[in-house]
Design a protein around this motif. Sequence first.
Motif, mmCIF file in Angstrom:
data_model
loop_
_atom_site.group_PDB
_atom_site.id
_atom_site.type_symbol
_atom_site.label_atom_id
_atom_site.label_comp_id
_atom_site.label_asym_id
_atom_site.label_seq_id
_atom_site.Cartn_x
_atom_site.Cartn_y
_atom_site.Cartn_z
ATOM 1 N N UNK A 45 53.499 61.227 48.141
ATOM 2 C CA UNK A 45 54.614 62.093 47.762
ATOM 3 C C UNK A 45 54.111 63.439 47.235
ATOM 4 N N UNK A 46 54.864 64.469 47.539
ATOM 5 C CA UNK A 46 54.633 65.812 46.988
ATOM 6 C C UNK A 46 55.809 66.163 46.090
ATOM 7 N N UNK A 47 55.519 66.409 44.816
ATOM 8 C CA UNK A 47 56.544 66.838 43.870
ATOM 9 C C UNK A 47 56.429 68.349 43.713
ATOM 10 N N UNK A 48 57.476 69.079 44.123
ATOM 11 C CA UNK A 48 57.482 70.542 44.028
ATOM 12 C C UNK A 48 58.212 70.963 42.763
ATOM 13 N N UNK A 49 57.477 71.578 41.855
ATOM 14 C CA UNK A 49 58.030 71.979 40.560
ATOM 15 C C UNK A 49 58.408 73.450 40.568
ATOM 16 N N UNK A 192 57.141 61.592 51.417
ATOM 17 C CA UNK A 192 58.320 62.130 50.734
ATOM 18 C C UNK A 192 57.964 63.464 50.080
ATOM 19 N N UNK A 193 58.926 64.363 50.070
ATOM 20 C CA UNK A 193 58.818 65.577 49.261
ATOM 21 C C UNK A 193 59.944 65.549 48.244
ATOM 22 N N UNK A 194 59.593 65.666 46.971
ATOM 23 C CA UNK A 194 60.561 65.652 45.879
ATOM 24 C C UNK A 194 60.745 67.088 45.398
ATOM 25 N N UNK A 195 61.906 67.645 45.600
ATOM 26 C CA UNK A 195 62.179 69.032 45.211
ATOM 27 C C UNK A 195 62.934 69.058 43.893
ATOM 28 N N UNK A 196 62.267 69.503 42.834
ATOM 29 C CA UNK A 196 62.888 69.569 41.509
ATOM 30 C C UNK A 196 63.612 70.911 41.331
ATOM 31 N N UNK A 197 64.556 70.934 40.385
ATOM 32 C CA UNK A 197 65.348 72.136 40.108
ATOM 33 C C UNK A 197 65.930 72.697 41.412
#
Length: 507
Positions: A45-49, A192-197
Amino acid sequence: MHKPTSEQQAIIDSKADTLIANAFAGTGKTATLVGFAKARPDARMLYLAFNRSVADEAKERFPSNVEARTSHSLAYGRYGHRYQSKLGYPRAFHARNILRPSLPSNEALVFSGLALEAVNRFLISSSAEISINHVAAGQARAIGVDPTDILEAAKSLWEAMQDPKDPSVPMPHDGYLKLYQLSRPKLDRYDYILLDEAQDTNPCLFDIFNAQKTGRVLVGDQHQNIYGFRGAMNAMGRLRGEHHNLTASFRFGEPVADVANAILGVFKGEPLSLRGFGGPSEVGMVPLQQRRTVYLHRTNAGLFARAVDLLHANIPMHFVGGVKNYNFQTILDAFHLFDHNQRAIRDPFLRSFRTLENLEEYAEAVEDHEIKARLTVVKKYTFRIPRLIERLEAAHEPDARKAGAELTTAHKSKGLEWEQVVLGEDFPDLMDSSGVPLVSELLPPNATERPLEPDEANLLYVAATRARQHLVITPQLAGLLDWVHGDGMAGLHRSRASAPALLAVNA
């Protein structure tokens, strides 16, 4: 972490390829994402902050199968490092130095500023090329310039920015992110890519995210979209997918949740209610002396005035993020312009103006609200400004625990929380002269007051939900609560039922 709520568990258990989670203030969106990642230990997973500090914090919280990055850090490795020697924020005087339009000095600066604004709009857009759509045509015509001339100038600026050997125009961070977007990157090494905000995503980043063939998870709070002036958009409303809501806040109790619900229900038409599952909280008009106080203001001008009041009361103060984060030097530079002392001005951009009136004309022409706020401060304090700034900078207590008060703006407060929050009175009016909320459905056709803008309602909601235990509200907000508790919402619901088009505009 507490046991997941049923809302959180539904997100953790979801099998959807595209998952969209609208998380109200303090409802544990990061904890939910951590739970989502732990439930899939074999998935990459990639979490984009949104920013580096959030990414660094995420690295400590997420399991090892998650890589936490900012979008700019992805782009830096491919393009940004080429511009290390010229990274920075370009200003109108940079643009004027290479464009050299044959106009009088102040008009040339406005022309250059409009060209630069066109480039900035292009950088955050999903567009492949700069076009006339990125030009503020009305402002161009207001200074007697053909918008196509601005367009050609903008193209020249972008060319100069892209040349690593040309130091005349800095390359902004959004510039190399744009180059990354135009390269059509593929992030298929992730499952998965998790896009925050996600509510604050600009079209450029959304284009990168939307092009990926991975599983996609978008999380955010649609009512915390407070960067529309920077081109941010609510990405959660742009994708089809499985939608969820997180409405149980663990930050505060019901009284603060009641304030949030009043703001969102009246000004945003939000049908859901935020629930306060945190510790005991209260709402009042006076700060509690036994608690550290944090003052949140809408504008830098309001913040400056509050700081001066605290200074005169000999109350030790802490500026959240550091005193240098509030650009007092730019206020001092504007004062020197007011005082006709050009040599004392440090900022080359402000030094390029001959008078304060010229700067005011520029701010009006390009709608620069930051400059307008500085002008307000200069006009209020005039010749006291140099000494006041000197005293304020000296008064800053680096350790917040030793300060009697903390200060910051509503925009800078996002993502933070405190025991006691005092809202400044420089937020826009919420009620008209007769005590009715400023929403289009309730205002008479001949009303002189304008409805509260959705972005302003969002900002007030963000500020109010920073409080964990005690929230000090303004008279305007107290009036809104009285109106809501007096059954005013029933009439508003009837008005909205008969005017759905107006509600759609305000939502």
